[in-house]
Write a protein that holds these residues in place. Structure first.
Motif, PDB file in Angstrom:
ATOM      1  N   LEU A  90      47.008 -11.782  21.263  1.00  0.00           N
ATOM      2  CA  LEU A  90      46.373 -12.741  22.170  1.00  0.00           C
ATOM      3  C   LEU A  90      47.330 -13.877  22.508  1.00  0.00           C
ATOM      4  O   LEU A  90      47.415 -14.302  23.666  1.00  0.00           O
ATOM      5  CB  LEU A  90      45.100 -13.296  21.535  1.00  0.00           C
ATOM      6  CG  LEU A  90      44.353 -14.333  22.390  1.00  0.00           C
ATOM      7  CD1 LEU A  90      43.923 -13.715  23.714  1.00  0.00           C
ATOM      8  CD2 LEU A  90      43.144 -14.895  21.647  1.00  0.00           C
ATOM      9  N   GLU A  91      48.034 -14.374  21.515  1.00  0.00           N
ATOM     10  CA  GLU A  91      48.986 -15.450  21.771  1.00  0.00           C
ATOM     11  C   GLU A  91      50.056 -15.011  22.763  1.00  0.00           C
ATOM     12  O   GLU A  91      50.402 -15.749  23.686  1.00  0.00           O
ATOM     13  CB  GLU A  91      49.639 -15.917  20.480  1.00  0.00           C
ATOM     14  CG  GLU A  91      50.633 -17.050  20.705  1.00  0.00           C
ATOM     15  CD  GLU A  91      51.344 -17.449  19.430  1.00  0.00           C
ATOM     16  OE1 GLU A  91      51.187 -16.730  18.424  1.00  0.00           O
ATOM     17  OE2 GLU A  91      52.077 -18.450  19.442  1.00  0.00           O
ATOM     18  N   ARG A  92      50.586 -13.791  22.579  1.00  0.00           N
ATOM     19  CA  ARG A  92      51.626 -13.310  23.497  1.00  0.00           C
ATOM     20  C   ARG A  92      51.091 -13.187  24.923  1.00  0.00           C
ATOM     21  O   ARG A  92      51.759 -13.583  25.889  1.00  0.00           O
ATOM     22  CB  ARG A  92      52.170 -11.974  23.003  1.00  0.00           C
ATOM     23  CG  ARG A  92      53.027 -12.082  21.745  1.00  0.00           C
ATOM     24  CD  ARG A  92      53.839 -10.818  21.519  1.00  0.00           C
ATOM     25  NE  ARG A  92      52.988  -9.661  21.233  1.00  0.00           N
ATOM     26  CZ  ARG A  92      52.553  -9.347  20.020  1.00  0.00           C
ATOM     27  NH1 ARG A  92      52.862 -10.093  18.976  1.00  0.00           N
ATOM     28  NH2 ARG A  92      51.798  -8.284  19.834  1.00  0.00           N
ATOM     29  N   TRP A  93      49.876 -12.671  25.072  1.00  0.00           N
ATOM     30  CA  TRP A  93      49.320 -12.497  26.412  1.00  0.00           C
ATOM     31  C   TRP A  93      48.996 -13.849  27.064  1.00  0.00           C
ATOM     32  O   TRP A  93      49.184 -14.027  28.270  1.00  0.00           O
ATOM     33  CB  TRP A  93      48.070 -11.624  26.354  1.00  0.00           C
ATOM     34  CG  TRP A  93      48.395 -10.166  26.338  1.00  0.00           C
ATOM     35  CD1 TRP A  93      48.350  -9.304  25.275  1.00  0.00           C
ATOM     36  CD2 TRP A  93      48.869  -9.391  27.454  1.00  0.00           C
ATOM     37  NE1 TRP A  93      48.758  -8.048  25.644  1.00  0.00           N
ATOM     38  CE2 TRP A  93      49.078  -8.068  26.974  1.00  0.00           C
ATOM     39  CE3 TRP A  93      49.129  -9.673  28.780  1.00  0.00           C
ATOM     40  CZ2 TRP A  93      49.536  -7.043  27.794  1.00  0.00           C
ATOM     41  CZ3 TRP A  93      49.588  -8.650  29.602  1.00  0.00           C
ATOM     42  CH2 TRP A  93      49.786  -7.358  29.106  1.00  0.00           C
ATOM     43  N   VAL A  94      48.499 -14.775  26.256  1.00  0.00           N
ATOM     44  CA  VAL A  94      48.203 -16.103  26.810  1.00  0.00           C
ATOM     45  C   VAL A  94      49.481 -16.776  27.294  1.00  0.00           C
ATOM     46  O   VAL A  94      49.515 -17.404  28.359  1.00  0.00           O
ATOM     47  CB  VAL A  94      47.492 -16.976  25.750  1.00  0.00           C
ATOM     48  CG1 VAL A  94      47.443 -18.436  26.202  1.00  0.00           C
ATOM     49  CG2 VAL A  94      46.081 -16.473  25.503  1.00  0.00           C
ATOM     50  N   MET A  95      50.556 -16.638  26.528  1.00  0.00           N
ATOM     51  CA  MET A  95      51.823 -17.246  26.940  1.00  0.00           C
ATOM     52  C   MET A  95      52.403 -16.554  28.164  1.00  0.00           C
ATOM     53  O   MET A  95      53.006 -17.188  29.034  1.00  0.00           O
ATOM     54  CB  MET A  95      52.817 -17.202  25.778  1.00  0.00           C
ATOM     55  CG  MET A  95      52.479 -18.166  24.645  1.00  0.00           C
ATOM     56  SD  MET A  95      52.392 -19.913  25.188  1.00  0.00           S
ATOM     57  CE  MET A  95      50.617 -20.161  25.255  1.00  0.00           C
ATOM     58  N   ARG A  96      52.211 -15.239  28.263  1.00  0.00           N
ATOM     59  CA  ARG A  96      52.651 -14.539  29.485  1.00  0.00           C
ATOM     60  C   ARG A  96      51.869 -15.034  30.687  1.00  0.00           C
ATOM     61  O   ARG A  96      52.423 -15.198  31.780  1.00  0.00           O
ATOM     62  CB  ARG A  96      52.455 -13.029  29.315  1.00  0.00           C
ATOM     63  CG  ARG A  96      53.298 -12.390  28.229  1.00  0.00           C
ATOM     64  CD  ARG A  96      54.785 -12.429  28.556  1.00  0.00           C
ATOM     65  NE  ARG A  96      55.572 -11.827  27.507  1.00  0.00           N
ATOM     66  CZ  ARG A  96      56.008 -12.461  26.426  1.00  0.00           C
ATOM     67  NH1 ARG A  96      55.702 -13.745  26.272  1.00  0.00           N
ATOM     68  NH2 ARG A  96      56.726 -11.862  25.511  1.00  0.00           N
ATOM     69  N   LEU A  97      50.560 -15.253  30.483  1.00  0.00           N
ATOM     70  CA  LEU A  97      49.732 -15.765  31.579  1.00  0.00           C
ATOM     71  C   LEU A  97      50.182 -17.159  32.004  1.00  0.00           C
ATOM     72  O   LEU A  97      50.269 -17.456  33.208  1.00  0.00           O
ATOM     73  CB  LEU A  97      48.265 -15.808  31.140  1.00  0.00           C
ATOM     74  CG  LEU A  97      47.264 -16.352  32.177  1.00  0.00           C
ATOM     75  CD1 LEU A  97      47.206 -15.432  33.393  1.00  0.00           C
ATOM     76  CD2 LEU A  97      45.865 -16.479  31.544  1.00  0.00           C
ATOM     77  N   SER A  98      50.497 -18.002  31.028  1.00  0.00           N
ATOM     78  CA  SER A  98      50.959 -19.352  31.368  1.00  0.00           C
ATOM     79  C   SER A  98      52.301 -19.300  32.091  1.00  0.00           C
ATOM     80  O   SER A  98      52.551 -20.082  33.012  1.00  0.00           O
ATOM     81  CB  SER A  98      51.058 -20.219  30.114  1.00  0.00           C
ATOM     82  OG  SER A  98      52.094 -19.760  29.268  1.00  0.00           O
ATOM     83  N   ASP A  99      53.164 -18.369  31.694  1.00  0.00           N
ATOM     84  CA  ASP A  99      54.444 -18.224  32.397  1.00  0.00           C
ATOM     85  C   ASP A  99      54.222 -17.796  33.847  1.00  0.00           C
ATOM     86  O   ASP A  99      54.930 -18.254  34.761  1.00  0.00           O
ATOM     87  CB  ASP A  99      55.322 -17.190  31.685  1.00  0.00           C
ATOM     88  CG  ASP A  99      55.805 -17.683  30.333  1.00  0.00           C
ATOM     89  OD1 ASP A  99      55.790 -18.903  30.115  1.00  0.00           O
ATOM     90  OD2 ASP A  99      56.173 -16.835  29.495  1.00  0.00           O
ATOM     91  N   ALA A 100      53.239 -16.913  34.060  1.00  0.00           N
ATOM     92  CA  ALA A 100      52.941 -16.470  35.427  1.00  0.00           C
ATOM     93  C   ALA A 100      52.432 -17.632  36.274  1.00  0.00           C
ATOM     94  O   ALA A 100      52.830 -17.795  37.437  1.00  0.00           O
ATOM     95  CB  ALA A 100      51.911 -15.337  35.387  1.00  0.00           C
TER      96      ALA A 100
END
Length: 269
Positions: A90-100
């Motif tokens: 979840l942390e990795r996906w949330v950070m990917r979303l924030s990068d997007a």
């Protein structure tokens, strides 16, 4: 003993002085600006003086910057804290979303959100958001991603300290570590991030309003400049535009000085 850098004090004093001046002159004693403004009246709005419009716009721009900066910082902090507490995939996906989100062009997205919000408002579905609220929400939606990434990285660094590892080994839970051990060290960084969002929000709002897309009423500095730039073609027209430009530059300068100085880290006496 920790000391706040001198540059931060200069920036904070500049911000505070502009805020106090705009509040006193534009809200508490507006008749002073109406009666004594040395720059005269605005040619396109003969019922108002240049000083009234400039300091009134300063108050609106500052309020938008503070509200949008606080909301985007709070959103970013919340996202980062939840991501670190949950961890894993979840942390990795949330950070990917924030990068997007961070890769999106802020001003263009705010323009689209403004047009969409105004269309809903015209159709009677604005959810109670006026122009001010719509602008604050728009700026926060495009501004949370950067703070989220910065807070996540800072939390990751702070969690590597020995006393935090010791507390975790003694059974400290994630919320306990965050509240008791991490938050005291994170607070100055939160203030620095908030101040860094302030000029970004003010500049984005000013750009969108300058092009006449936002319907800010009363007018912000950006909208005032956007509706008054034609005065430059007339003799003496600079007296109409220069004060608003100067106030906008000082406002952004104060926030930038304070945020950069605080982000560089406090000194120890």
């Amino acid at each position: 003993m920790r000391r706040i850098p001198a540059r931060a004090w200069v920036g904070l004093a500049l911000l505070g002085g502009l805020g106090a001046l705009s509040f006193l002159a534009g809200r508490v004693f507006p008749e002073v600006l109406a009666d004594t403004c040395p720059l005269g009246r605005d040619p396109s709005r003969p019922d108002r003086t240049v000083c009234e419009l400039a300091f009134g716009g300063l108050w609106v721009s500052l309020a938008i910057g503070l509200a949008a900066g606080a909301l985007s910082t709070g959103l970013g902090l919340g996202v980062a804290a939840v991501a670190r507490l949950v961890g894993g995939v979840l942390e990795r996906w949330v950070m990917r979303l924030s990068d997007a989100f961070f890769a999106l062009p802020d001003v263009l997205v705010v323009m689209v959100l403004q047009l969409a919000g105004q269309s809903l408002s015209d159709a009677g579905s604005s959810a109670g958001l006026g122009p001010f609220g719509l602008m604050v929400v728009s700026l926060a939606l495009v501004g949370w991603a950067g703070p989220a990434r910065m807070f996540r990285n800072r939390l990751d660094t702070l969690e590597g300290q020995e006393f935090v590892a010791a507390s975790r080994a003694l059974g400290g839970t994630g919320p306990h570590l965050l509240r008791v051990h991490l938050w005291p060290s994170l607070r100055p960084f939160v203030l620095a991030v908030f101040l860094s969002r302030l000029p970004a929000a003010i500049l984005a709002e000013s750009t969108v309003s300058f092009f006449g897309i936002a319907r800010m009423e009363p007018m912000s500095l950006g909208r005032y400049l956007g509706t008054s730039y034609a005065a430059l073609i007339y003799e003496g027209g600079t007296r109409v535009v220069i004060p608003a430009w100067a106030l906008l530059v000082l406002l952004v300068l104060g926030a930038s000085l304070a945020s950069q100085a605080l982000a560089s880290g406090p000194r120890r006496a």
